[in-house]
Motif scaffolding. Structure first.
Motif, PDB file in Angstrom:
ATOM      1  N   ILE A 184       1.051  -1.260  -0.062  1.00 11.17           N
ATOM      2  CA  ILE A 184      -0.161   0.128  -0.113  1.00 11.17           C
ATOM      3  C   ILE A 184       0.771   0.789  -0.131  1.00 11.17           C
ATOM      4  N   VAL A 185       2.170   1.349   0.848  1.00 10.86           N
ATOM      5  CA  VAL A 185       3.029   2.264   0.756  1.00 10.86           C
ATOM      6  C   VAL A 185       3.842   2.652  -0.481  1.00 10.86           C
ATOM      7  N   GLU A 186       3.383   1.389  -0.813  1.00 17.21           N
ATOM      8  CA  GLU A 186       4.447   2.043  -2.450  1.00 17.21           C
ATOM      9  C   GLU A 186       3.450   2.490  -3.614  1.00 17.21           C
ATOM     10  N   VAL A 187       2.224   1.455  -3.157  1.00 15.30           N
ATOM     11  CA  VAL A 187       1.170   2.117  -4.627  1.00 15.30           C
ATOM     12  C   VAL A 187       0.622   3.727  -4.242  1.00 15.30           C
ATOM     13  N   LEU A 188       0.440   4.074  -2.596  1.00 14.69           N
ATOM     14  CA  LEU A 188      -0.237   5.379  -2.397  1.00 14.69           C
ATOM     15  C   LEU A 188       0.928   6.234  -3.050  1.00 14.69           C
ATOM     16  N   ALA A 189       1.835   6.388  -3.080  1.00 15.97           N
ATOM     17  CA  ALA A 189       2.842   7.324  -3.640  1.00 15.97           C
ATOM     18  C   ALA A 189       2.276   8.048  -4.535  1.00 15.97           C
ATOM     19  N   LYS A 190       1.825   7.212  -5.730  1.00 15.60           N
ATOM     20  CA  LYS A 190       1.222   6.738  -7.199  1.00 15.60           C
ATOM     21  C   LYS A 190      -0.310   7.293  -7.162  1.00 15.60           C
ATOM     22  N   THR A 191      -0.312   7.657  -6.165  1.00 16.61           N
ATOM     23  CA  THR A 191      -2.168   7.837  -6.667  1.00 16.61           C
ATOM     24  C   THR A 191      -2.461   9.834  -5.964  1.00 16.61           C
TER      25      THR A 191
END
Length: 304
Positions: free
Chosen positions: A91-98
């Protein structure tokens, strides 16, 4: 500890803490099939960058037309993440892209994981807007426990006709149960969808409804219930994206075809007559396929 599981309305009573499984075929530990950027939600949710969606495996309903069939079947579903730590790291990895929006998709049967996930994210300094993206087959008790954690409820109010709910989704008493859940979501959020300075929603309720082929009265009655029991001021998302799923030789009734324009238009017109004035209608096209490919790490990079 889920010794006598009653997270969802089925109330299986399975001792999931001891490896026993109920209807959803889930043990106590979380099972997640995909955590990825999704740009296909309503515009007010995903903005330009999209949402970080957590797709839980299995489901407490078994819709014969499910577009997430790769992960929703309760017999052979596979998943990438089966520990809370791995889920949070991804989640931490993907959240930064959103847009800093986190969606929990099909969470009803694994809702006990949500508070822990969010508490851990907060400890790491992440405070995303949260979406509970559900089939509305939820208990009031579970929703009340989630109240401090969920910013936006995104239920799909599928059926006003319990016979269809049983025939298409193996789900008893769907209408009465979903109605209670919607009333609770409305109690928590009301009809106002609060947005930030970038027009991204940060609190509220959006009710979805998927129009099924040959089921116009089911749709119209569902919308009438919302108008009579909640408010015509809620944001309504009328979806036309139904398509006949692959791999099923015989579908019941009219489910082997797409939604005709005339049927979808009739439901939209009924919505307007009732007084709904906030929300979205969907482009009706057989060329647009919404089924994700969960074999990919980025499940919505391309459709199959």
């Amino acid at each position: 500890m889920l010794k006598n599981c009653n997270l969802c309305p089925r109330g299986c009573g399975a001792d999931r803490s001891n490896g026993k499984m109920g209807f959803c075929n889930c043990a106590e530990k979380p099972t997640v099939s995909s955590i990825c950027v999704h740009k296909g939600e309503e515009p007010v949710l995903c903005g330009e960058k999209g949402v970080c969606n957590v797709f839980f495996s299995h489901c407490n309903m078994q819709c014969c037309f499910c577009q997430n069939v790769d992960i929703s079947r309760n017999a052979t579903t596979e998943y990438r993440y089966n520990s809370l730590e791995a889920i949070i790291d991804r989640i931490v990895e993907v959240l930064a892209k959103t847009e800093n929006v986190l969606g929990f998709v099909s969470p009803s049967h694994q809702a006990h994981c949500i508070p822990y996930i969010l508490d851990e994210l907060h400890k790491r300094g992440f405070h995303p807007t949260t979406i509970y993206n559900t089939n509305a087959y939820d208990t009031v008790e579970t929703l009340r426990k989630l109240e401090p954690y969920i910013d936006i409820y995104l239920p799909d109010f599928k059926y006003s006709d319990n016979r269809l709910a049983m025939r298409y989704s193996q789900t008893p008493g769907y209408f009465e149960t979903a109605a209670k859940a919607l009333l609770e979501m409305y109690r928590q959020k009301g009809s106002t969808l609060i947005t930030d300075e970038h027009d991204i929603a940060c609190s509220g309720l959006i009710i979805r409804h998927l129009v099924l082929p040959g089921c116009v009265e089911n749709s119209k009655n569902a919308l009438s219930w919302i108008a009579e029991n909640l408010s015509c001021n809620v944001h309504l998302s009328l979806m036309a994206q139904y398509y006949p799923p692959k791999g099923i030789a015989e579908l019941p009734d009219s489910l082997g075809r797409f939604v005709p324009y005339e049927e979808y238009a009739e439901v939209c017109e009924h919505s307007r007559r009732l007084g709904f004035h906030r929300g979205w209608e969907q482009e009706l096209s057989q060329d647009i396929v919404y089924q994700p490919c969960f074999q990919n790490e980025e499940s919505f990079e391309k459709n199959i």
